[in-house]
Design an enzyme around this catalytic site. Structure first.
Site, PDB file in Angstrom:
ATOM      1  N   ARG A  10      -0.144 -10.637  10.534  1.00  0.00           N
ATOM      2  CA  ARG A  10       1.173 -10.101  10.930  1.00  0.00           C
ATOM      3  C   ARG A  10       2.272 -11.134  10.681  1.00  0.00           C
ATOM      4  O   ARG A  10       3.457 -10.796  10.648  1.00  0.00           O
ATOM      5  CB  ARG A  10       1.208  -9.733  12.421  1.00  0.00           C
ATOM      6  CG  ARG A  10       0.238  -8.670  12.918  1.00  0.00           C
ATOM      7  CD  ARG A  10       0.246  -7.427  12.111  1.00  0.00           C
ATOM      8  NE  ARG A  10      -0.793  -7.487  11.081  1.00  0.00           N
ATOM      9  CZ  ARG A  10      -0.824  -6.719  10.000  1.00  0.00           C
ATOM     10  NH1 ARG A  10       0.136  -5.852   9.772  1.00  0.00           N
ATOM     11  NH2 ARG A  10      -1.807  -6.825   9.117  1.00  0.00           N
TER      12      ARG A  10
ATOM     13  N   LYS B 149       0.823  -1.214   0.000  1.00  0.00           N
ATOM     14  CA  LYS B 149       0.000   0.000   0.000  1.00  0.00           C
ATOM     15  C   LYS B 149       0.860   1.267   0.000  1.00  0.00           C
ATOM     16  O   LYS B 149       0.638   2.182  -0.810  1.00  0.00           O
ATOM     17  CB  LYS B 149      -0.909  -0.018   1.230  1.00  0.00           C
ATOM     18  CG  LYS B 149      -1.599   1.299   1.537  1.00  0.00           C
ATOM     19  CD  LYS B 149      -2.437   1.202   2.777  1.00  0.00           C
ATOM     20  CE  LYS B 149      -1.627   0.964   4.028  1.00  0.00           C
ATOM     21  NZ  LYS B 149      -0.794   2.133   4.417  1.00  0.00           N
ATOM     22  N   THR B 150       1.833   1.326   0.886  1.00  0.00           N
ATOM     23  CA  THR B 150       2.668   2.527   0.996  1.00  0.00           C
ATOM     24  C   THR B 150       3.439   2.768  -0.295  1.00  0.00           C
ATOM     25  O   THR B 150       3.562   3.903  -0.770  1.00  0.00           O
ATOM     26  CB  THR B 150       3.642   2.391   2.175  1.00  0.00           C
ATOM     27  OG1 THR B 150       2.885   2.217   3.382  1.00  0.00           O
ATOM     28  CG2 THR B 150       4.519   3.621   2.312  1.00  0.00           C
TER      29      THR B 150
ATOM     30  N   ASP C  63      -4.187   8.197   3.287  1.00  0.00           N
ATOM     31  CA  ASP C  63      -3.717   6.863   3.663  1.00  0.00           C
ATOM     32  C   ASP C  63      -4.500   6.375   4.883  1.00  0.00           C
ATOM     33  O   ASP C  63      -4.988   7.183   5.680  1.00  0.00           O
ATOM     34  CB  ASP C  63      -2.219   6.941   3.986  1.00  0.00           C
ATOM     35  CG  ASP C  63      -1.577   5.570   4.107  1.00  0.00           C
ATOM     36  OD1 ASP C  63      -2.161   4.586   3.613  1.00  0.00           O
ATOM     37  OD2 ASP C  63      -0.491   5.484   4.702  1.00  0.00           O
ATOM     38  N   GLU C  64      -4.611   5.051   5.042  1.00  0.00           N
ATOM     39  CA  GLU C  64      -5.297   4.431   6.191  1.00  0.00           C
ATOM     40  C   GLU C  64      -6.699   5.019   6.372  1.00  0.00           C
ATOM     41  O   GLU C  64      -7.123   5.371   7.482  1.00  0.00           O
ATOM     42  CB  GLU C  64      -4.477   4.615   7.484  1.00  0.00           C
ATOM     43  CG  GLU C  64      -3.066   4.050   7.435  1.00  0.00           C
ATOM     44  CD  GLU C  64      -3.018   2.530   7.501  1.00  0.00           C
ATOM     45  OE1 GLU C  64      -4.094   1.895   7.468  1.00  0.00           O
ATOM     46  OE2 GLU C  64      -1.908   1.984   7.574  1.00  0.00           O
TER      47      GLU C  64
ATOM     48  N   GLN D 178      -9.174  -4.200   8.157  1.00  0.00           N
ATOM     49  CA  GLN D 178      -8.260  -3.839   9.238  1.00  0.00           C
ATOM     50  C   GLN D 178      -8.736  -2.605  10.001  1.00  0.00           C
ATOM     51  O   GLN D 178      -7.937  -1.896  10.617  1.00  0.00           O
ATOM     52  CB  GLN D 178      -6.847  -3.609   8.686  1.00  0.00           C
ATOM     53  CG  GLN D 178      -6.239  -4.849   8.057  1.00  0.00           C
ATOM     54  CD  GLN D 178      -4.787  -4.646   7.681  1.00  0.00           C
ATOM     55  OE1 GLN D 178      -3.899  -4.535   8.518  1.00  0.00           O
ATOM     56  NE2 GLN D 178      -4.526  -4.590   6.372  1.00  0.00           N
TER      57      GLN D 178
END
Length: 652
Positions: A605, A39-40, A230-231, A261
């Protein structure tokens, strides 16, 4: 479009899903970015592409949830393009709000040189307002400044009234609703008079400026040709409204996030922001990043199935890049002690197999669930770092309760006496010192508190509290052979009320103390219980794992604080009913779905190994136990997706 026209080699650096986002045209866009999907990287290359297309950096707004994330993205763009990115508006919503409010302060009745209050400054100013209104803070039922700030923040960021927030999250303070409302009004007036703002003001005034001043809204709407968020699943209602107002002119809004998430409702995050984005922007394009670079296929198959049981979501399937590995393992342990023993043993095995301790994490739903694991790692000399706060026995509320018990074992413990006394209304440092000077000379320190001359020597405001302390300590003397009941007596003796009024996370702290009481039930006396804790404290600094570098540590963390991170090996513990999902989530389907998302975050994770652990037996006082059921989240998963550990005694 010929990629060779660009300085950045997008063809080599991005996969097909990412390129679709980076090369997208104009208009609103929703990017559902699965865990570990880059994503980043995608957002960073989108910014680079816009600049290569001729969009000036100052016409781009990049909103992130940490300033560090924004700096890292922009630094990466600078490295890719060799372009100065200092003119781009990038950072948190608060940072961006501050930049604009400095320019427009007079429009909201402030001077541009306003000061921003930090948390301690806010508490101090709020305390002044409390005093001005004549509210007696020594009355236990009134919330302390730290709790008041949380109430105010939640109200302002969710567009809910203070009374609604009290009713939903702090019902014990509903009787004070009118006082809290008056206090908030005075607090706001004081800040304006002093030309200071707090962090909430940066968002609220930013929003009100855009909503109420059409010329200003148009000015910044025209300036920001492209807005990237973002997020987005973690935004609250206020932040989503700010974004919509800024995007009115050009409508080039790209929001990136993962509805699976979204786990921060308790902080005010509004899950519907990402879910309803297509309703607010019916012409939006939806992209999905489903290629996962982090985890093995076996871990992803389990994670994909976990989230299918949620009804409100954007459907997606994480697809692995990595080759096959081991299946996740579900491990049923006899009790929390065996669970801790299993985790510690496996950590040492994994290290023998070549994993650094830093590659290993133990994740849990609530901080109290780390207690036995902290103790076992300490006993084994395995170094660890607690990301969910202080080590268990260093936390203030644990030390407060233990101080009560220390007085019973050693009535001449000055530190414990003074700590305990200062917890009670009307007893400050001076009164505590007066009491200590009496008890230190007394043959029976607790009995000495009954003497009339002692009570007369105290300020009137503290006499009732000192008498209350004496009654509680007498009760604790009777429970010297039952540490668990002694801890419960401290809670019932006023400490439960103290927690509620002082700490925003009072419920979590109470869970810590309830777990401490369960642990204490194994001991036959306060002395043996306290001796064990003292020995653990002495051992804490010792590291005996051979060859471990000084900075190598196993990570212990709540799942909430682990979001966005990854480890080679992950243990998720306490996966049983009554612990995970949280019992408070069972009344509302929306809350239960957030708990399932939390489990999904925990599973995703892990890169190589995933251990899902739960204790079968739960202690209910000395000699009593009940059977626990596995978490419903484990029961939902097809058994073909994991291996069960077969335990032979303590052999794993």
């Amino acid at each position: 479009m010929r990629l060779s026209n660009f300085r950045v080699d997008y063809e080599r650096e991005l996969n097909e899903e990412q390129k679709q986002v980076v090369f997208a045209g104009e208009g609103p866009m929703l990017v559902i970015a699965g865990a570990g999907s880059g994503k980043t990287r995608t957002v960073t290359y989108r910014v680079a592409y816009l600049i290569e297309q001729g969009v000036p950096p100052e016409s781009i707004l990049l909103a992130t949830f940490t300033n560090k994330a924004a700096r890292e993205m922009l630094h990466r763009v600078e490295c890719l393009l060799g372009v100065d990115m200092s003119r781009l508006f990038g950072g948190t919503f608060h940072h961006i709000g501050n930049l604009i409010l400095r320019r427009e302060a007079k429009k909201i009745g402030y001077e541009p040189n306003y000061t921003i209050l930090d948390r301690e400054d806010q508490k101090d100013l709020l305390a002044v307002c409390v005093e001005e209104l004549g509210i007696d803070l020594t009355r236990r039922r009134f919330p302390q400044p730290e709790v008041l700030l949380n109430i105010i923040t939640l109200s302002r960021n969710t567009f809910k009234s203070l009374e609604d927030i009290l009713d939903r999250y702090y019902p014990q303070f509903l009787e004070w609703a009118s006082h809290v409302t008056h206090l908030f009004v005075l607090y706001q007036e004081r800040k304006r008079r002093l030309n200071v703002m707090d962090y909430d003001d940066l968002l609220v005034y930013f929003f009100e400026l855009l909503r109420n001043d059409e010329r200003t809204r148009r000015k910044y709407g025209e300036l920001f040709r492209h807005i990237l968020v973002d997020e987005y699943q973690d935004t609250n209602l206020l932040q989503a409204e700010i974004v919509d107002l800024l995007a009115e002119v050009h409508r080039n809004l790209l929001v990136v996030g993962d509805d699976a998430q979204s786990i921060y409702a308790f902080r005010g995050a509004h899950f519907a922001n990402i879910l309803d984005f297509p309703k607010r922007y019916p012409d939006c394009k939806i992209y999905k990043l489903e290629t996962n670079y982090r985890s093995t296929p076996e871990i992803l198959r389990l994670a994909n199935e976990v989230i299918t049981f949620n009804t409100r979501q954007f459907h997606k399937v994480l697809r692995p890049v990595r080759t096959s590995g081991e299946k996740p393992r579900v491990v049923a342990l006899r009790d929390v002690l065996e669970q801790a023993d299993f985790v510690a043993t496996k950590i040492l095995e994994l290290r023998e197999r070549g994993y650094a301790l830093n590659d290993i994490a133990v994740l849990y739903r609530a901080h109290y669930q780390s207690m036995e694991i902290q103790m076992e790692l300490t006993r084994r000399g395995i170094p660890f770092e607690v990301r969910s706060g202080l080590r268990f026995f260093e936390r203030a509320h644990i030390k407060d309760v233990i101080a009560h018990l220390r007085i019973i074992v050693n009535p001449y413990d000055e530190i414990s006496w003074k700590r305990v006394l200062r917890l009670y209304p009307g007893i400050g440092q001076k009164t505590a010192e007066i009491v200590w000077q009496v008890v230190r000379e007394a043959e029976d320190p607790i009995f000495a508190l009954e003497r009339p001359d002692v009570l007369l020597a105290l300020p009137a405001s503290g006499r009732g509290s000192v008498e209350g302390v004496r009654r509680l300590l007498v009760r604790l003397e009777d429970l010297e052979k039952d540490p668990a009941l002694a801890i419960e007596a401290v809670l019932e003796g006023g400490y439960r009320e103290y927690l509620a009024s002082r700490y925003p996370d009072a419920r979590e702290r109470l869970e810590d103390l309830e777990e401490l009481a369960r642990f204490a039930s194994r001991y036959a006396s306060l002395e043996s219980f306290l001796s064990e804790l003292a020995l653990l404290g002495e051992m804490e600094a010792e590291t005996v794992v051979a060859g471990a570098p000084q900075d190598e540590r196993v990570i212990l963390s709540t799942i909430h604080q682990a979001k966005g991170l990854e480890w080679a090996c992950v243990f998720v513990v306490w996966l049983c009913e009554g612990a995970f999902p949280s019992p408070q989530s069972l009344n509302e389907e929306e809350d239960l779905e957030e708990e399932r998302r939390l489990f999904y975050v925990a599973c995703t994770r892990a890169k190589d190994h995933l251990f899902l652990c739960y204790p079968i037996m739960a202690e209910r006082g000395r000699g009593r136990a009940i059977l626990r059921k596995p978490s419903r989240f484990l029961e939902e998963i097809s058994p073909s997706l994991y291996d069960r550990y077969r335990l032979l005694g303590r052999g794993y």
